[in-house]
Design a protein around this motif. Structure first.
Motif: not given
Length: 1020
Positions: A27-32, A98-100, A102-105
């Motif tokens: 909902a608020q960007g990418e997540r794992r 964990l949200c942020g 895609a590259a950081a995740l």
């Protein structure tokens, strides 16, 4: 490659089943998602996540399985090193994301998962609030959200904020005692209490009555079983802090019910026995799910139970056992006879984790009992609670025998027991035995008064001593200053001028302090004392440059390091000079130390071992007082820029690298340095200077790069490091020797765990069958070679049990260049245990390598051996909890010890044969491993214990206890052999300290120092 982590926090693959899922849109960007683990097993517990590869902008989101809880979003710090993040789970359906971007995740990895209690300040205030609310029984929050303000961690977001609690299991009157702080705002009404009515919603609010600052109380009308209740802290948006909440339910009673209740209580009061099921959690205790002994989470420092029914007057025997989050605790029993719970009517009971403690209780009148199991937060298990009425004659006899056997307060010999002692005096004397004032909890202030001070020679005696010396070295005390509080700087200078030893100079270098009082004080001191050499720097260059400026003024034989707000003991330089008389060529001298608290009182003594190279790789245990030959310091170039914060550790390592003889490092086992605890100092908190910890890691890494290429250094904890030694490309074969006789249950566990959980590939197992007769055991042994091939061989040796001879014979048939002595009752925990032990055993300076062993209840069974305890030797840190750090972090780092147990011992075959193996003639069963280790040390090697090799030890299950007369005689004979052979070492273990107890295994203070000459320690 992921950085290394401390073994007691995480091991490769130790993620408790948790896995990081793929990157998905949210909902608020990418997540794992962080899933796969048994979340239900962690409900009501802290969960520590070791995360690596943290890039900027990442957030950890905790979404509760309870829809009425707001989600928690925790920003994660960007870090090149692994970060430990703490969360608290309240529901089995809690989810972690964990949200942020895609590259950081994608670059994120989960290294390990651990349980426990986070250190103070390690978890976000919002997570602490979540844990507290869960512990108090909250199940839903309405119009309430989290904040990151530790002062006001909760925020009401609307005009009707609500904290809803669990349904009431039984009906009755609900009494509430609330501690609630709210941000000051005019016109705030009191908090209100609401409860549901059958078939209807919540009743109108009942305002709580003020009962003191931030304290409120209320009592509801009678409520039915299964009803809900809630607390409304505010009637408008605002911030607040929930400190504590205690609830008690009492049935609503009419006259007849009250009479029946009184009769019931009267009958229960005279019950002959009480059990754990009658203990009710009353305050700061939350029952935890699980099988076995009842488990609880103490959420504060005042957890306590209350006994369900009162006690009648009389004598009782109490038995209490707990599995504690610490090694020891002091339980307290309060008896309320109608005047309330008072300290004067309380009684102590010292506890050791995993053991049952007993004591008598005298109840003078009908009383309510309260039990405080400990005085700190943490999880524990109630393994035993039994309260039984006893006869007065039994109580008198028991008290007399206990008093007669006692060593007296603080270890002093007791006066003969007066047979005419009346019951009151007898009880008072007995009760005092359970207060923490004896040797097992000797206070440092008592030790100073009773051990240290009487041993200090007078100034006159020291002057007479110096007159007989052939050499009186000159000391240059190096002290950089910067903005030191004037009163602390003056105390520092005064401590130098008060030295009994006269041959010193004080080299002060002020690093351009902005405070003009500092310069004025230094100039006045230099004018008053000709032995002060003062440097006033024009620009600020930080600690290394300032230290080198002071060092440039030094002209003495030795350089002494002194921080600008610390102090020296008056006898410090005299004690160092005395030690140098015995070895004038010594290059480095160090002493024990303690700290000065914020009130200037001495505390936290650090009684150190003699030179311990592997401990030096793990921490700067030398620290203060540090004395270096000036020519050596100049040869290594003084203090090195780039290592600020750990410049003394770096200097020490560079100096040690130049030594040819380890005997040139002297340890003076006296407290000669007082390290002041001031805000921001590592004396107050080890993590006060993160940059210092990293500088220390780089200092150890630089040392290894110069002397031991391939070693990789990582941070285990604040000021603690792990050196990962390399393995060769061609791994040597390890021969694991396992003597056994029947005991198939433990043998099977041992062998299967060795085969299934050992990652090291090149090993063989030699099972030495010492006359097994049980058919199941014989069948298992016969099938082993067929099932596992050449990896396992069974050697049959039916001679009478002689542990030393069995191992020696097996070594002769072993094919490996490394020998592993393995008990048949150990069980492998993690896959890398053998890799870790091989890494150390291959080092040419290392002899025997020992492992960290646990009892099945996850308390420490072996963490190295201390010589002298019990007359011969015993295991250090025995019965400490698995997660404990031990004495100054020793349980978390590899270090040298005099001996390790042969339950799990690795040694090069060449070393084993060089010293003649185990002594089968004189030490057939006991102490042969200690004797072997001492022979190895005598041959010039260092023995080592590592916490990164972990196994369970089901201790000596197939051998039996040494209680039979012939076994007792053999044990005493072997003990005498050890004392005759190694007497001086047994009285003075070089890797222990003569100021520590030889009657305990937990590094307690001793009432007398056990001095003897220390043997040489091999060079690093």
């Amino acid at each position: 490659m992921a950085p290394d982590l401390p073994a007691d926090l995480a091991r490769p693959g130790d993620t408790a089943g948790f896995l990081l899922g793929p990157v998905r849109p949210g909902a608020q960007g990418e997540r794992r998602v962080l899933g796969g683990g048994q979340t239900g097993a962690w409900v009501g517990r802290w969960l520590g996540l070791h995360l690596a590869g943290l890039a900027p902008g990442l957030v950890l989101e905790l979404s509760s399985g309870r829809q009425a809880w707001p989600a928690l979003r925790l920003p994660l710090p960007a870090s090149a090193t692994p970060v430990l993040c703490w969360v608290f789970l309240t529901h089995r359906r809690d989810s972690l994301h964990l949200c942020g971007d895609a590259a950081a995740l994608q670059g994120l990895s989960l290294l390990a998962v651990e349980g426990g209690m986070p250190p103070e300040g390690a978890a976000a205030p919002a997570v602490h609030s979540l844990a507290r609310l869960h512990a108090l029984g909250a199940v839903a929050l309405r119009e309430i959200d989290w904040t990151e303000d530790p002062r006001w961690p909760l925020r009401a977001t609307g005009a009707d904020p609500q904290i809803r609690f669990r349904r009431l299991p039984q009906g009755g009157l609900l009494q509430v005692d609330l501690q609630l702080e709210r941000e000051a705002e005019p016109g705030l009404p009191p908090p209100t209490l609401h409860w549901t009515l059958p078939g209807r919603g919540y009743a109108a609010g009942l305002p709580l009555q003020a009962a003191g600052p931030a304290r409120w109380q209320a009592r509801t009308p009678r409520l039915g079983a299964g009803e809900r209740w809630r607390l409304d802290p505010l009637d408008r948006p605002g911030r607040f802090r929930l400190i504590g909440l205690e609830t008690r339910r009492s049935p609503a009673q009419g006259p007849l019910q009250r009479l029946l209740c009184w009769l019931h209580d009267a009958l229960r009061a005279h019950a002959p026995e009480r059990h754990a099921r009658e203990l009710l959690p009353a305050h700061e205790l939350l029952a935890q799910p699980g099988e076995g002994a009842p488990r609880f989470l103490a959420t504060g420092d005042d957890p306590h139970f209350r006994l369900a029914a009162p006690l009648a007057a009389g004598w009782y025997m109490l038995e209490l056992g707990l599995e504690l989050p610490v090694a020891r605790a002091q339980a307290r029993i309060y008896l309320d006879t109608g005047a309330g719970e008072r300290e004067a009517d309380s009684h102590g009971l010292p506890l050791r984790s995993g053991q049952t403690a007993k004591r008598l209780l005298w109840v003078p009148a009908r009383a309510r009992l309260r039990l405080d199991p400990m005085t700190l937060p943490g999880a524990f298990a109630l393994t035993r609670f039994h309260l039984k009425r006893v006869k007065p004659d039994f109580a008198r006899d028991r008290m007399r025998r206990k008093l007669q056997a006692a060593t007296g307060r603080g270890g002093l010999a007791p006066a003969p027991l007066d047979p005419a002692l009346d019951d009151a005096a007898l009880w008072a004397a007995y009760d005092r035995l359970f207060e923490p004032v004896a040797e097992d909890a000797l206070h440092y202030a008592d030790w100073i008064a009773r051990v240290e001070q009487p041993a200090l020679p007078s100034a006159e005696a020291q002057a007479a001593e110096r007159a007989g010396w052939a050499w009186q070295p000159r000391f240059s005390i190096v002290t950089p200053t910067y903005n030191t509080p004037p009163e602390l700087l003056q105390a520092c200078i005064d401590s130098v001028r008060a030295q009994h030893y006269p041959h010193w100079e004080l080299c002060l270098a002020d690093d351009a302090s902005p405070d003009p009082r500092v310069r004025a004080l230094l100039q006045a001191a230099a004018a008053a004392e000709p032995r002060i050499r003062l440097v006033l720097r024009e620009r600020n260059g930080h600690i290394v440059e300032a230290s080198n400026s002071a060092l440039a003024r030094a002209g003495g034989d030795f350089v002494v390091l002194l921080d600008h707000d610390d102090t020296l003991a008056p006898q410090a330089l005299q004690s160092v000079a005395r030690a140098l008389q015995a070895r004038p060529q010594a290059q480095i001298v160090y002493s024990d130390e303690d700290k000065l608290d914020l009130q200037g009182q001495r505390c936290e003594p650090h009684f150190k071992p003699d030179f311990n190279p592997d401990l030096l790789y793990a921490q700067n245990y030398v620290s203060h007082l540090g004395v270096y030959r000036r020519s050596l310091v100049e040869a290594v170039g003084g203090f090195r820029p780039g290592f600020e914060g750990s410049q003394d550790h770096d200097l020490l390592l560079r100096c040690v690298a130049r030594l040819q003889d380890p005997r040139d490092v002297l340890h003076v086992p006296e407290v000669l340095y007082h390290w002041r605890q001031v805000p921001g100092s590592t004396a107050l908190r080890h993590d006060a200077k993160d940059y210092a910890c990293e500088a220390g890691r780089r200092a150890v890494q630089a040392h290894h790069d110069a002397l031991h290429p391939g070693v990789q250094v990582s941070i285990v904890g604040p000021g603690l490091y792990r050196s990962l030694w390399p393995l060769p490309a061609e791994l040597p074969r390890v021969s694991l020797i396992v003597p056994t006789r029947d005991g198939l249950d433990v043998l099977r566990t041992c062998i299967e765990s060795l085969v299934e959980r050992t990652a090291y590939p090149n090993y063989e197992i030699l099972v030495v069958d010492n006359g097994s007769v049980e058919p199941d055991t014989l069948a298992y042994l016969a099938a082993l070679p067929q099932r596992l091939g050449e990896r396992v061989r069974v050697l049959h040796d039916p001679q009478p049990f002689n542990y030393a001879a069995l191992n020696n014979a097996a070594v002769a048939q072993a094919r490996g260049s490394l020998i592993g002595l393995i008990n048949n009752d150990v069980e492998v925990i993690g896959p890398d245990w053998l890799d870790e032990m091989v890494r150390h055993a291959l080092r040419p300076e290392i002899g025997c390598v020992g492992a960290k062993l646990y009892y099945p209840d996850d308390t420490v069974q072996h963490a190295g051996v201390i010589l002298g305890i019990g007359g011969v030797a015993d295991h250090a840190h025995k019965n400490f909890p698995r997660a404990a750090s031990g004495y100054f972090g020793r349980l978390r780092v590899a270090h040298n010890v005099s001996a390790v147990t042969a339950a799990v011992l690795l040694v090069r075959r060449a070393v084993y044969e060089q010293v003649g193996g185990l002594d089968a003639e004189h030490l057939a069963v006991a102490f042969n491993d200690v004797d072997f280790c001492l022979k190895v040390m005598q041959a010039g090697y260092r023995n080592l214990w590592t916490p990164q090799a972990e196994l369970y030890h089901h201790e000596s299950k197939t051998r039996g206890a040494d209680t039979a007369p012939h076994k007792r005689a053999r044990l005493e004979r072997e003990a005498r052999c050890m004392q005759d052979r190694w007497g001086p070492l047994l009285r003075r273990d070089p890797f222990y300290n003569p100021n520590l107890s030889l009657s305990r295994r937990d590094f307690s203070l001793a009432l007398t120092a056990h001095q003897a000459a220390s043997p040489p320690v091999p060079a690093p």
